[in-house]
Design a protein around this motif. Structure first.
Motif, mmCIF file in Angstrom:
data_model
loop_
_atom_site.group_PDB
_atom_site.id
_atom_site.type_symbol
_atom_site.label_atom_id
_atom_site.label_comp_id
_atom_site.label_asym_id
_atom_site.label_seq_id
_atom_site.Cartn_x
_atom_site.Cartn_y
_atom_site.Cartn_z
ATOM 1 N N LEU A 118 -3.214 -4.441 -9.808
ATOM 2 C CA LEU A 118 -3.510 -4.550 -8.384
ATOM 3 C C LEU A 118 -4.179 -3.303 -7.806
ATOM 4 O O LEU A 118 -5.128 -3.426 -7.013
ATOM 5 C CB LEU A 118 -2.243 -4.905 -7.603
ATOM 6 C CG LEU A 118 -2.428 -5.187 -6.112
ATOM 7 C CD1 LEU A 118 -3.473 -6.271 -5.871
ATOM 8 C CD2 LEU A 118 -1.099 -5.588 -5.476
ATOM 9 N N PRO A 119 -3.753 -2.077 -8.151
ATOM 10 C CA PRO A 119 -4.460 -0.909 -7.607
ATOM 11 C C PRO A 119 -5.939 -0.898 -7.972
ATOM 12 O O PRO A 119 -6.789 -0.566 -7.131
ATOM 13 C CB PRO A 119 -3.711 0.274 -8.233
ATOM 14 C CG PRO A 119 -2.337 -0.249 -8.499
ATOM 15 C CD PRO A 119 -2.541 -1.672 -8.914
ATOM 16 N N ALA A 120 -6.245 -1.260 -9.215
ATOM 17 C CA ALA A 120 -7.650 -1.310 -9.632
ATOM 18 C C ALA A 120 -8.404 -2.400 -8.883
ATOM 19 O O ALA A 120 -9.568 -2.230 -8.503
ATOM 20 C CB ALA A 120 -7.743 -1.535 -11.138
ATOM 21 N N ARG A 121 -7.747 -3.539 -8.659
ATOM 22 C CA ARG A 121 -8.396 -4.637 -7.934
ATOM 23 C C ARG A 121 -8.686 -4.235 -6.484
ATOM 24 O O ARG A 121 -9.760 -4.548 -5.950
ATOM 25 C CB ARG A 121 -7.497 -5.874 -7.973
ATOM 26 C CG ARG A 121 -8.040 -7.062 -7.180
ATOM 27 C CD ARG A 121 -9.267 -7.658 -7.834
ATOM 28 N NE ARG A 121 -9.918 -8.646 -6.988
ATOM 29 C CZ ARG A 121 -9.508 -9.919 -6.845
ATOM 30 N NH1 ARG A 121 -8.437 -10.353 -7.502
ATOM 31 N NH2 ARG A 121 -10.169 -10.756 -6.075
ATOM 32 N N ALA A 187 -10.876 9.163 -12.434
ATOM 33 C CA ALA A 187 -9.526 8.682 -12.730
ATOM 34 C C ALA A 187 -8.705 8.609 -11.455
ATOM 35 O O ALA A 187 -8.869 9.433 -10.543
ATOM 36 C CB ALA A 187 -8.839 9.607 -13.739
ATOM 37 N N GLY A 188 -7.821 7.621 -11.375
ATOM 38 C CA GLY A 188 -6.961 7.496 -10.208
ATOM 39 C C GLY A 188 -5.730 6.673 -10.522
ATOM 40 O O GLY A 188 -5.693 5.941 -11.507
ATOM 41 N N ALA A 211 -7.501 4.550 -3.278
ATOM 42 C CA ALA A 211 -8.757 3.808 -3.294
ATOM 43 C C ALA A 211 -9.744 4.321 -2.249
ATOM 44 O O ALA A 211 -10.948 4.437 -2.514
ATOM 45 C CB ALA A 211 -8.473 2.320 -3.071
ATOM 46 N N ARG A 212 -9.262 4.639 -1.062
ATOM 47 C CA ARG A 212 -10.164 5.108 -0.014
ATOM 48 C C ARG A 212 -10.801 6.438 -0.421
ATOM 49 O O ARG A 212 -12.018 6.637 -0.240
ATOM 50 C CB ARG A 212 -9.391 5.245 1.298
ATOM 51 C CG ARG A 212 -10.265 5.570 2.490
ATOM 52 C CD ARG A 212 -9.474 5.491 3.799
ATOM 53 N NE ARG A 212 -9.398 4.130 4.302
ATOM 54 C CZ ARG A 212 -8.264 3.468 4.536
ATOM 55 N NH1 ARG A 212 -7.090 4.046 4.276
ATOM 56 N NH2 ARG A 212 -8.290 2.251 5.029
ATOM 57 N N ALA A 213 -9.994 7.344 -0.966
ATOM 58 C CA ALA A 213 -10.532 8.639 -1.402
ATOM 59 C C ALA A 213 -11.498 8.462 -2.565
ATOM 60 O O ALA A 213 -12.505 9.170 -2.663
ATOM 61 C CB ALA A 213 -9.386 9.574 -1.796
#
Length: 364
Positions: A118-121, A187-188, A211-213
């Motif tokens: 989900l974070p990647a999506r 990377a995040g 994601a915003r950063a």
């Protein structure tokens, strides 16, 4: 269900209300209500990026917190995540999320073994909103498949997502392989550390906390593109002692040995049901995995932090955390010839003792 609100205190009233309503829908496992809320917000003019990050992502963060506090079961957590994923899909198909491609091409993927997609999506959808052409590859992308895709896509960069620290060795392989074919990596995710320390250690070209950063960094200018003949520099000289390799390869045997030893050290375990034994074995496997990862990174604090977190999780579930200390002791005996492992395990044992003292003080 008693719970605090999932939004931050700085959210505007409309966002707070929408977040509360989505939280209620998610905990009721009502996917229709959840998608209707998201689509209704977009129809009403709410910015799609804000709905993604300030509402859906905020609710998902709360899902994790409630699971850790034992107010959501594993099944409820999975159901809630699935509903949030459907909400993201619904948003992505709305006219408000249709944007023209005005930038370059990016690949968004999770490292091999990383199943928290989900974070990647969320990142992929934000990047699309900002005008990028995005190839979203999803969870658990084997590095050879990722490289094959890069050969075919001519991506400007790869955004690599990681939520679980134990996947950092495979993330390192992915970073190195991408750079070897001339593609930089941003990377995040939580796996790379709250300050991005592991992204830097593993040689990523950039890191972003969210994601915003990440979208802001990619919009600021191109990441430096590695040379086609790029070769990874060995920045992990501690791996020469082979401790990581041996612990990782001995995982199953170590779990069996510690489980057997615990039955002697903790007599009540002899009466465990098969399910309780299975859960204990899973916990021990996680301990070995985090120990191996800490050895790979050369960072004992990663292991200590995980042990402290595990003690808290066990306490929230009413499981005596005192079995952690004998488990770490047995593991240390098995790895007595490996000084870094023994040191990390001793520090983990100290963390358990500190947890007990803190807990006892609060209950006094």
């Amino acid at each position: 269900m008693k719970s605090s609100s999932p939004h931050g205190p700085s959210a505007d009233p409309e966002t707070r209300l929408l977040t509360d309503k989505l939280w209620d829908a998610v905990v009721r496992a009502d996917e229709y209500a959840a998608t209707e809320l998201v689509l209704g917000a977009l129809d009403g003019g709410a910015p799609a990026e804000s709905v993604l990050l300030d509402v859906i992502a905020a609710v998902q963060g709360r899902v994790g917190e409630e699971w850790a506090a034992n107010r959501l079961s594993v099944a409820q957590e999975h159901a809630a995540t699935a509903i949030n994923e459907r909400a993201v899909t619904a948003l992505s198909l709305h006219d408000a999320a249709r944007t023209e491609v005005t930038r370059g091409r990016l690949t968004v993927a999770c490292a091999d073994g990383e199943w928290h997609a989900l974070p990647a999506r969320l990142l992929a959808e934000v990047l699309k909103l900002r005008g990028w052409k995005v190839d979203y590859l999803g969870a658990q992308v084997p590095t050879p498949h990722l490289i094959t895709h890069l050969h075919r896509s001519d991506a400007d960069a790869v955004a690599l997502s990681g939520s679980i620290a134990t996947r950092l060795p495979t993330a390192h392989a992915a970073i190195t392989a991408c750079q070897a074919v001339g593609v930089p990596v941003l990377a995040g995710g939580a796996a790379f550390g709250a300050d991005g320390r592991y992204a830097r250690l593993l040689g990523a070209n950039a890191w972003a906390p969210d994601a915003r950063a990440a979208a802001d960094r990619l919009a600021a200018g191109p990441l430096p593109r590695p040379r086609p003949d790029h070769q990874a520099i060995d920045d992990l000289p501690h791996l020469a002692d082979q401790e990581y390799t041996i612990v990782a390869r001995s995982r199953s045997a170590l779990v069996r040995t510690v489980l057997a030893g615990l039955e002697e050290a903790v007599p009540e375990m002899r009466g465990y049901s098969d399910l309780q034994r299975e859960h204990t074995a899973e916990d021990l496997a996680h301990i070995v995995d985090f120990l191996a990862t800490a050895l790979y990174l050369g960072d004992g604090e990663l292991f200590v932090g995980f042990i402290g977190w595990t003690a808290g999780i066990l306490a929230a579930r009413g499981v005596p955390a005192r079995s952690l200390s004998p488990a770490l002791g047995i593991l240390s005996d098995e790895l007595k010839d490996f000084p870094r492992a023994v040191d990390f395990l001793a520090r983990g044992t100290d963390a358990v003792s500190s947890f007990h003292r803190t807990t006892a003080g609060k209950n006094a």
